[in-house]
Design a protein around this motif. Sequence first.
Motif, mmCIF file in Angstrom:
data_model
loop_
_atom_site.group_PDB
_atom_site.id
_atom_site.type_symbol
_atom_site.label_atom_id
_atom_site.label_comp_id
_atom_site.label_asym_id
_atom_site.label_seq_id
_atom_site.Cartn_x
_atom_site.Cartn_y
_atom_site.Cartn_z
ATOM 1 N N LEU A 39 -22.168 -39.005 12.413
ATOM 2 C CA LEU A 39 -23.107 -38.002 11.564
ATOM 3 C C LEU A 39 -22.689 -36.437 11.901
ATOM 4 C CD1 LEU A 39 -26.542 -39.684 11.425
ATOM 5 C CD2 LEU A 39 -24.440 -39.951 9.963
ATOM 6 N N GLU A 40 -22.570 -35.735 11.137
ATOM 7 C CA GLU A 40 -22.457 -34.174 11.116
ATOM 8 C C GLU A 40 -23.392 -33.377 11.887
ATOM 9 O OE1 GLU A 40 -20.291 -30.833 8.633
ATOM 10 O OE2 GLU A 40 -21.076 -32.623 7.444
ATOM 11 N N PRO A 41 -23.276 -32.691 12.921
ATOM 12 C CA PRO A 41 -24.130 -31.607 13.261
ATOM 13 C C PRO A 41 -24.945 -31.082 12.203
ATOM 14 C CG PRO A 41 -22.201 -31.654 14.495
ATOM 15 C CD PRO A 41 -21.955 -32.369 13.185
ATOM 16 N N THR A 42 -26.253 -30.767 12.192
ATOM 17 C CA THR A 42 -26.709 -30.242 11.191
ATOM 18 C C THR A 42 -26.240 -28.847 10.798
ATOM 19 O OG1 THR A 42 -28.780 -31.745 11.701
ATOM 20 C CG2 THR A 42 -29.289 -29.722 10.054
ATOM 21 N N GLU A 43 -26.265 -27.998 12.082
ATOM 22 C CA GLU A 43 -25.805 -26.551 11.776
ATOM 23 C C GLU A 43 -24.559 -26.287 11.270
ATOM 24 O OE1 GLU A 43 -24.842 -27.845 16.246
ATOM 25 O OE2 GLU A 43 -26.535 -28.501 14.651
ATOM 26 N N LYS A 44 -23.728 -27.461 11.284
ATOM 27 C CA LYS A 44 -22.331 -27.152 10.772
ATOM 28 C C LYS A 44 -22.076 -27.644 9.283
ATOM 29 C CE LYS A 44 -19.964 -27.220 15.271
ATOM 30 N NZ LYS A 44 -18.867 -27.998 16.014
ATOM 31 N N ILE A 45 -23.352 -28.470 8.776
ATOM 32 C CA ILE A 45 -23.191 -28.976 7.342
ATOM 33 C C ILE A 45 -23.336 -27.698 6.369
ATOM 34 C CG2 ILE A 45 -24.558 -29.895 5.583
ATOM 35 C CD1 ILE A 45 -25.450 -32.027 8.049
ATOM 36 N N ASP A 46 -22.266 -27.918 5.523
ATOM 37 C CA ASP A 46 -22.138 -26.831 4.519
ATOM 38 C C ASP A 46 -22.834 -27.208 2.969
ATOM 39 O OD1 ASP A 46 -21.287 -24.650 2.887
ATOM 40 O OD2 ASP A 46 -19.348 -25.395 2.574
ATOM 41 N N SER A 47 -24.073 -26.782 2.830
ATOM 42 C CA SER A 47 -24.736 -27.159 1.654
ATOM 43 C C SER A 47 -25.922 -26.290 1.544
ATOM 44 C CB SER A 47 -25.222 -28.586 1.829
ATOM 45 O OG SER A 47 -26.107 -29.061 0.945
ATOM 46 N N LYS A 48 -26.290 -26.334 0.332
ATOM 47 C CA LYS A 48 -27.634 -25.347 -0.226
ATOM 48 C C LYS A 48 -28.829 -26.221 0.505
ATOM 49 C CE LYS A 48 -25.646 -23.109 -4.019
ATOM 50 N NZ LYS A 48 -25.685 -22.497 -5.568
ATOM 51 N N GLN A 83 -27.041 -31.900 -1.032
ATOM 52 C CA GLN A 83 -26.618 -31.611 -2.144
ATOM 53 C C GLN A 83 -25.144 -31.225 -2.170
ATOM 54 O OE1 GLN A 83 -28.852 -28.057 -3.618
ATOM 55 N NE2 GLN A 83 -27.298 -27.644 -5.179
ATOM 56 N N VAL A 84 -24.596 -31.731 -3.229
ATOM 57 C CA VAL A 84 -22.848 -31.591 -3.096
ATOM 58 C C VAL A 84 -22.727 -31.133 -4.617
ATOM 59 C CG1 VAL A 84 -20.720 -32.284 -3.208
ATOM 60 C CG2 VAL A 84 -22.668 -33.418 -1.497
ATOM 61 N N ASN A 85 -22.332 -29.922 -4.606
ATOM 62 C CA ASN A 85 -22.300 -29.028 -6.132
ATOM 63 C C ASN A 85 -23.878 -29.202 -6.643
ATOM 64 O OD1 ASN A 85 -19.602 -28.463 -5.645
ATOM 65 N ND2 ASN A 85 -18.925 -30.658 -6.170
ATOM 66 N N ASP A 86 -23.943 -29.881 -7.742
ATOM 67 C CA ASP A 86 -25.061 -29.984 -8.307
ATOM 68 C C ASP A 86 -25.762 -31.238 -8.179
ATOM 69 O OD1 ASP A 86 -25.231 -27.418 -9.276
ATOM 70 O OD2 ASP A 86 -24.072 -27.775 -11.062
ATOM 71 N N GLN A 87 -25.189 -32.143 -7.391
ATOM 72 C CA GLN A 87 -25.762 -33.403 -7.210
ATOM 73 C C GLN A 87 -26.010 -33.863 -6.044
ATOM 74 O OE1 GLN A 87 -22.543 -36.303 -7.674
ATOM 75 N NE2 GLN A 87 -23.814 -38.018 -7.786
ATOM 76 N N LEU A 88 -27.296 -34.493 -5.609
ATOM 77 C CA LEU A 88 -27.904 -34.953 -4.549
ATOM 78 C C LEU A 88 -27.513 -36.291 -4.077
ATOM 79 C CD1 LEU A 88 -30.099 -33.783 -2.543
ATOM 80 C CD2 LEU A 88 -31.827 -35.174 -3.762
ATOM 81 N N ILE A 89 -26.828 -36.326 -3.014
ATOM 82 C CA ILE A 89 -26.231 -37.665 -2.342
ATOM 83 C C ILE A 89 -26.999 -38.326 -1.249
ATOM 84 C CG2 ILE A 89 -24.246 -38.674 -1.430
ATOM 85 C CD1 ILE A 89 -23.618 -37.618 -4.199
ATOM 86 N N GLY A 90 -27.410 -39.388 -1.158
ATOM 87 C CA GLY A 90 -28.337 -39.823 -0.262
ATOM 88 C C GLY A 90 -27.679 -41.218 0.287
ATOM 89 N N THR A 91 -27.751 -41.154 1.834
ATOM 90 C CA THR A 91 -27.081 -42.083 2.515
ATOM 91 C C THR A 91 -28.297 -42.583 3.555
ATOM 92 O OG1 THR A 91 -26.220 -40.473 4.137
ATOM 93 C CG2 THR A 91 -24.868 -41.430 2.355
ATOM 94 N N VAL A 92 -28.017 -44.119 4.128
ATOM 95 C CA VAL A 92 -28.868 -44.475 5.206
ATOM 96 C C VAL A 92 -27.811 -45.050 6.332
ATOM 97 C CG1 VAL A 92 -29.250 -46.648 4.060
ATOM 98 C CG2 VAL A 92 -30.643 -45.759 5.860
#
Length: 206
Positions: free
Chosen positions: A37-46, A62-71
């Motif tokens: 999983l990516e470090p939170t402080e490095k995530i590029d997202s609104k 949020q990726v562009n105007d879409q919300l992506i969910g993962t588990v």
Amino acid sequence: MTFISLTAVGQVKVLTNDSDTVFWFKEFKAIRNHIGLEPTEKIDSKFYFRFWDGTKAIELKQVNDQLIGTVTLFLQQYKKRKEGRLYFKKIILSERTTNTIYELVMRYKLIDLPTDNQINGWDSGKDGITYIIEYANEKNYSFKNYWTPTSLKEKIPEAKQLVDFIDNLNQIEELKAIKNKFMDHQPFTYWYTFIGSARITFKPTN
């Protein structure tokens, strides 16, 4: 909400002052790195949200105007006198489940909750599940931990707030189905009940 800057040179995001990175940040950093999983402080997202409950990490991004969910589900093997392996699997959630989780996050105002040691009366102990909430936007990020809110829900409103979120989250059918399938295929005979637990579960033999 106010913010404090990190001391690292070139750090883009700043850590909110209602966060806590003393102990659990280091503990979950190792798990995060292991399961990719990516470090939170490095995530590029609104908007980015991550929730840990000791057996899985749920992410909303949020990726562009879409919300992506993962588990990402994970399980640590128990081995006497040595560290066991970590088994994990990451799955993309349906749009319906993703939106349901987002609505729960907003309903229970999880992003605004301070970490537990900044909530009056919230004690910590050695035994019990510690829940983690991470959040990031374009400028800031947070890391907050909550020790065993179920034991405090009758006397601390913020604990009940978190417990109600967890109860609703665990009723989502897709998450339940994913967990059942994950456990059916996990390879261990003995494993820890959850990350950070001393309790051991075993697979019964027929």
